[in-house]
Every structure is written in C-alpha cells, then in structure tokens.
Design a protein around this motif. Structure first.
Motif, PDB file in Angstrom:
ATOM      1  N   THR A   1       0.842  -1.196   0.000  1.00 35.98           N
ATOM      2  CA  THR A   1       0.000   0.000   0.000  1.00 35.98           C
ATOM      3  C   THR A   1       0.880   1.249   0.000  1.00 35.98           C
ATOM      4  O   THR A   1       1.906   1.299   0.689  1.00 35.98           O
ATOM      5  N   ILE A   2       0.482   2.234  -0.757  1.00 35.23           N
ATOM      6  CA  ILE A   2       1.248   3.474  -0.868  1.00 35.23           C
ATOM      7  C   ILE A   2       1.363   4.173   0.481  1.00 35.23           C
ATOM      8  O   ILE A   2       2.355   4.820   0.787  1.00 35.23           O
ATOM      9  N   ARG A   3       0.362   4.014   1.331  1.00 34.82           N
ATOM     10  CA  ARG A   3       0.408   4.660   2.659  1.00 34.82           C
ATOM     11  C   ARG A   3       1.659   4.245   3.430  1.00 34.82           C
ATOM     12  O   ARG A   3       2.174   4.997   4.243  1.00 34.82           O
ATOM     13  N   GLU A   4       2.161   3.029   3.176  1.00 29.17           N
ATOM     14  CA  GLU A   4       3.381   2.574   3.849  1.00 29.17           C
ATOM     15  C   GLU A   4       4.636   3.206   3.248  1.00 29.17           C
ATOM     16  O   GLU A   4       5.702   3.168   3.858  1.00 29.17           O
ATOM     17  N   LYS A   5       4.527   3.774   2.073  1.00 30.08           N
ATOM     18  CA  LYS A   5       5.675   4.360   1.365  1.00 30.08           C
ATOM     19  C   LYS A   5       5.594   5.878   1.285  1.00 30.08           C
ATOM     20  O   LYS A   5       6.450   6.511   0.690  1.00 30.08           O
ATOM     21  N   LEU A   6       4.537   6.438   1.860  1.00 27.28           N
ATOM     22  CA  LEU A   6       4.270   7.864   1.716  1.00 27.28           C
ATOM     23  C   LEU A   6       4.515   8.603   3.013  1.00 27.28           C
ATOM     24  O   LEU A   6       4.005   8.228   4.069  1.00 27.28           O
ATOM     25  N   GLU A   7       5.289   9.668   2.929  1.00 25.80           N
ATOM     26  CA  GLU A   7       5.472  10.571   4.050  1.00 25.80           C
ATOM     27  C   GLU A   7       4.818  11.890   3.650  1.00 25.80           C
ATOM     28  O   GLU A   7       5.177  12.480   2.644  1.00 25.80           O
ATOM     29  N   ILE A   8       3.858  12.318   4.433  1.00 24.29           N
ATOM     30  CA  ILE A   8       3.146  13.562   4.131  1.00 24.29           C
ATOM     31  C   ILE A   8       3.699  14.662   5.035  1.00 24.29           C
ATOM     32  O   ILE A   8       3.686  14.542   6.255  1.00 24.29           O
ATOM     33  N   ILE A   9       4.191  15.713   4.402  1.00 22.53           N
ATOM     34  CA  ILE A   9       4.713  16.875   5.128  1.00 22.53           C
ATOM     35  C   ILE A   9       3.751  18.005   4.841  1.00 22.53           C
ATOM     36  O   ILE A   9       3.661  18.496   3.711  1.00 22.53           O
ATOM     37  N   SER A  10       2.965  18.404   5.859  1.00 20.31           N
ATOM     38  CA  SER A  10       1.957  19.429   5.629  1.00 20.31           C
ATOM     39  C   SER A  10       2.203  20.719   6.399  1.00 20.31           C
ATOM     40  O   SER A  10       1.457  21.671   6.269  1.00 20.31           O
ATOM     41  N   GLU A  11       3.230  20.725   7.202  1.00 19.32           N
ATOM     42  CA  GLU A  11       3.530  21.949   7.955  1.00 19.32           C
ATOM     43  C   GLU A  11       5.008  22.201   7.943  1.00 19.32           C
ATOM     44  O   GLU A  11       5.827  21.367   7.863  1.00 19.32           O
TER      45      GLU A  11
END
Length: 189
Positions: free
Chosen positions: A179-189
C-alpha cells in the motif's frame, strides 16, 4: 478480457510481464503505430533520446547470434543455459531493443533515461490495450561488448531494454503490491 474497453486505471493494474508467447505473428506496422503513441512520453527539452532495433522473422537470428556470442565460452561452445535461452528467444515473435545516448552531463542523462523509461511504459500499456504482451529485460548480457557490437549499439549508447513481444500464451496472476500509505510521508507543515 476485453482489453479495448479497460479504463486507464484498469489497464495499468491489469498489465503483466509476459514470458510465454503464442507463435502468432505481430504486425511490424502495429508495433510502429504503438511506438508512435508511446513517443508522447514526457521528454525534457524534446530531445527524443531513443533509438530502436526491431528483430522479427529471420531477422531474430541476428539478435540471437549476438546473444550467443556474448555467452560463448573460450572454446566457442555455449553453456546449456545459453542454448536453452537461445531456443526460447527463437519462440518469441519480436525482439525490440531500446537504446539511448549516454550524455556525459548527469542531469541530461537522468532526464533522458526517465523519458525513455516513460516511453517504454507507454508502449507497454498501449500494446496491452491491444492484447499484445511483453517483458522488459535488462539482463547482464546487454552490457557485453560482443552483444552490443553485434547488434549495432554504438559507443556512448545505453541499452535501456530488450523487449520481448507477442500475444500472451499465459497471463500471470498479479503479484501483491505494498500500500502506498506505507511508502508515503506527508509533510503538511
């Protein structure tokens, strides 16, 4: 499976690397049409950094002999594995070698490699939509000077892929993907 009616999402998810091909001929004109579609890949500065060598019919023997030459032992004989592989290659309707120039500037080389890889993926998807399968190979023998010279790869060029192409005799099952969620780091701030 009706390939022509698949959405782009379904087409991407259903595409498989095909290793077993029917003996049915694939039209060279159709391959050219597919490459005409594939050339619309993202291409920085429109360098179009690709060149193609297509082997079909009796012409496949040149590709196979180049492979055999790259595998020959010092006495000129071939290991059993190479003999089997060459017979397998004869059973494949078309071999397409994709070549790019190796620009000494790293940024240009990276952009060219990305463009050629995108073109190959476009080609695979467009072919899959028409029921044509293939496998993208980057075996060690593509680096062998004997193979490269025999097929006409020039100094300063890279073989990006040898594509084995035909109508699938067998379509492999999908392999699981993370799953992409395991490979995705979201930087929102």
């Amino acid at each position: 499976m009706a390939f022509e009616t698949l959405s782009i999402d379904e087409l991407i998810k259903s595409r498989r690397s095909v290793k077993k091909f029917k003996q049915d001929d694939v039209s060279i004109d159709e391959i050219v049409e597919l490459l005409e579609v594939a050339k619309w890949a993202p291409n920085h500065k429109m360098t179009e950094p690709w060149r193609f060598l297509l082997y079909s019919g009796e012409g496949k023997e040149k590709f196979i002999q180049a492979y055999c030459g790259s595998q020959a032992l010092k006495d000129g004989s071939l290991p059993d594995k190479a003999v089997k592989k060459s017979e397998y290659f004869r059973s494949i309707p078309i071999h397409l070698v994709v070549v790019m120039p190796e620009d000494p500037r790293q940024k240009t080389w990276d952009e060219d490699y990305g463009a050629v890889s995108a073109l190959i993926q476009n080609f695979q998807l467009a072919a899959w939509a028409r029921g044509i399968g293939m496998i993208w190979r980057t075996n060690d023998w593509i680096y062998n000077p004997v193979f490269r010279e025999a097929i006409g790869v020039k100094p300063g060029e890279k073989v990006v892929a040898t594509l084995m192409i035909g109508y699938a005799e067998h379509v492999p099952e999908a392999k699981p993907r993370t799953t992409i969620r395991e490979k995705l780091e979201i930087i929102s701030e």
